[in-house]
Design an enzyme around this catalytic site. Structure first.
Site, short mmCIF file in Angstrom:
data_model
loop_
_atom_site.label_atom_id
_atom_site.label_comp_id
_atom_site.label_asym_id
_atom_site.label_seq_id
_atom_site.Cartn_x
_atom_site.Cartn_y
_atom_site.Cartn_z
N ASN A 9 1.04 -1.42 0.13
CA ASN A 9 0.18 -0.38 -0.42
C ASN A 9 0.68 1.47 -0.09
OD1 ASN A 9 -1.25 2.29 1.18
ND2 ASN A 9 -2.64 1.35 1.65
N GLY A 11 0.04 3.96 0.15
CA GLY A 11 -0.45 5.39 1.53
C GLY A 11 0.17 4.94 2.91
N LYS A 12 0.44 3.47 2.92
CA LYS A 12 0.65 3.48 4.23
C LYS A 12 2.78 3.08 4.21
CE LYS A 12 -1.23 -0.44 5.42
NZ LYS A 12 -1.18 -1.90 6.25
N ASP A 68 -0.81 -3.47 9.99
CA ASP A 68 -1.85 -4.33 9.71
C ASP A 68 -2.72 -3.52 10.05
OD1 ASP A 68 -2.97 -6.66 8.08
OD2 ASP A 68 -4.30 -6.18 9.69
N SER A 69 -3.60 -2.53 10.16
CA SER A 69 -4.71 -1.59 10.38
C SER A 69 -5.92 -1.26 9.97
CB SER A 69 -4.10 -0.35 9.81
OG SER A 69 -3.52 0.32 8.75
N GLY A 151 -7.00 5.51 1.58
CA GLY A 151 -8.48 4.94 2.17
C GLY A 151 -9.55 5.89 2.19
N ASP A 153 -9.51 7.89 4.51
CA ASP A 153 -9.33 9.60 4.95
C ASP A 153 -10.50 10.13 5.10
OD1 ASP A 153 -7.10 8.42 6.51
OD2 ASP A 153 -5.19 8.99 4.93
N LYS A 173 -1.23 14.45 9.99
CA LYS A 173 -1.42 13.04 10.04
C LYS A 173 -0.75 11.71 10.55
CE LYS A 173 -3.21 9.29 7.86
NZ LYS A 173 -3.59 8.03 6.72
N HIS A 178 -3.76 6.74 14.34
CA HIS A 178 -3.70 5.32 15.00
C HIS A 178 -1.26 4.98 14.24
CE1 HIS A 178 -4.97 6.29 11.00
NE2 HIS A 178 -4.52 3.97 10.03
P1 ITT Z 1 -0.83 -4.32 2.84
O1 ITT Z 1 -0.95 -5.00 3.72
O2 ITT Z 1 0.14 -4.88 1.49
O3 ITT Z 1 -0.17 -3.57 4.25
P2 ITT Z 1 -2.84 -3.60 2.78
O4 ITT Z 1 -3.54 -2.10 2.32
O5 ITT Z 1 -3.84 -4.64 2.41
O6 ITT Z 1 -1.76 -3.46 2.26
P3 ITT Z 1 -4.44 -3.82 5.49
O7 ITT Z 1 -5.02 -5.33 5.17
O8 ITT Z 1 -3.69 -3.07 6.41
O9 ITT Z 1 -3.44 -2.98 4.67
O10 ITT Z 1 -5.30 -2.92 5.15
C1 ITT Z 1 -5.76 -1.52 5.73
C2 ITT Z 1 -6.69 -0.94 5.19
O11 ITT Z 1 -7.27 -0.10 6.17
C3 ITT Z 1 -6.33 0.07 3.88
O12 ITT Z 1 -6.44 -0.29 2.38
C4 ITT Z 1 -7.21 1.09 4.33
O13 ITT Z 1 -8.46 0.23 3.47
C5 ITT Z 1 -7.82 0.78 5.55
N1 ITT Z 1 -6.44 1.93 6.47
C6 ITT Z 1 -5.44 1.29 6.96
N2 ITT Z 1 -5.04 2.96 7.93
C7 ITT Z 1 -6.00 3.75 7.37
C8 ITT Z 1 -5.22 5.16 6.88
O14 ITT Z 1 -4.36 5.48 8.15
N3 ITT Z 1 -6.14 6.34 6.64
C9 ITT Z 1 -6.66 5.54 5.72
N4 ITT Z 1 -7.37 4.56 5.89
C10 ITT Z 1 -6.35 3.22 6.73
#
Ligand code: ITT
Length: 203
Positions: A9, A11-12, A68-69, A151, A153, A173, A178
């Site tokens: 991801n 953004g992450k 994981d978030s 996501g 946001d 942010k 979190h």
């Molecule tokens: P990786 O597993 O490859 O790291 P992912 O996007 O699939 O990427 P997750 O399974 O942890 O990661 O899913 C987290 C989702 O939660 C993410 O895709 C967003 O939709 C949401 N999310 C988490 N943190 C966020 C943030 O700071 N702002 C907005 N949405 C967020």
């Protein structure tokens, strides 16, 4: 230290890389180690963060950070939670936001509380790992606000800031989010030499 950030991801990745800058580590990404992360089958953010970090540390031979978030909406019994990235089987952030708004249609402002959770797992090739958790309380708006971030946001209002995450700069942010809070705990632990390592998991 050379550290792999194991996320697909962007953004992450941006937030994690910026947030780790005070430690001065050399950061690598999955572009440097192109393998696919395992399916996220865990029931908790902790389980999934460990799954991703431990897998990637083993495959790269490098200390690896995974995040994981997700979003937990109170009126929806904690949905979408660990399913945030694939909520309603929708394929884009925009579609997932529309789906969330549909699920929450008719809920008045006082019943739109939600929180974001992030768990960071820092796994080492020998199997040891560190865990850090951060949470942010907020509300889901009835329409999106702001153009930045990723996501959910644009829908997530942080009442104490009077802004959604999508209306904040990266620095702002990080102060409220979190992920920013979990990163702060990681950085403090490393700067103070107070790292708490969990024993390797059994296969
Ligand atoms: P990786 O597993 O490859 O790291 P992912 O996007 O699939 O990427 P997750 O399974 O942890 O990661 O899913 C987290 C989702 O939660 C993410 O895709 C967003 O939709 C949401 N999310 C988490 N943190 C966020 C943030 O700071 N702002 C907005 N949405 C967020």
């Amino acid at each position: 230290m050379r550290l792999l950030i194991a996320t697909s991801n962007p953004g992450k990745f941006r937030e994690l890389k910026e947030g780790l800058a005070p430690l001065g580590w050399t950061v690598l990404s999955l572009l440097d180690y192109p393998f696919k992360l395992p399916p996220e089958e865990g029931a908790t953010f902790e389980d999934n963060a460990i799954l991703k970090a431990a897998f990637a540390a083993r495959h790269s031979g490098l200390p690896t950070l995974a995040d994981d978030s997700g979003l937990e909406v109170k009126a929806l019994g904690g949905e979408p939670g660990v399913y945030s990235a694939r909520y309603g089987n929708r394929n884009s952030d925009l579609e997932r936001n529309v789906y969330l708004l549909e699920r929450m249609r008719g809920l008045p402002p006082g019943e739109r509380q939600a929180r974001f959770v992030a768990v960071l797992a820092l796994a080492y090739p020998d199997g040891y790992l560190e865990l850090y958790r951060g949470e942010t309380e907020g509300e889901i708006l009835e329409a999106p606000r702001g153009d930045w971030g990723f996501g959910y946001d644009p829908l997530f209002l942080v009442p104490e800031a009077g802004k959604t995450f999508a209306e904040m700069t990266l620095e702002e942010k990080a102060r409220y989010s979190h992920r920013g809070k979990a990163l702060k705990a990681l950085i403090e632990a490393h700067q103070q030499g107070l790292v708490r390592r969990e024993a390797p998991m059994q296969e």
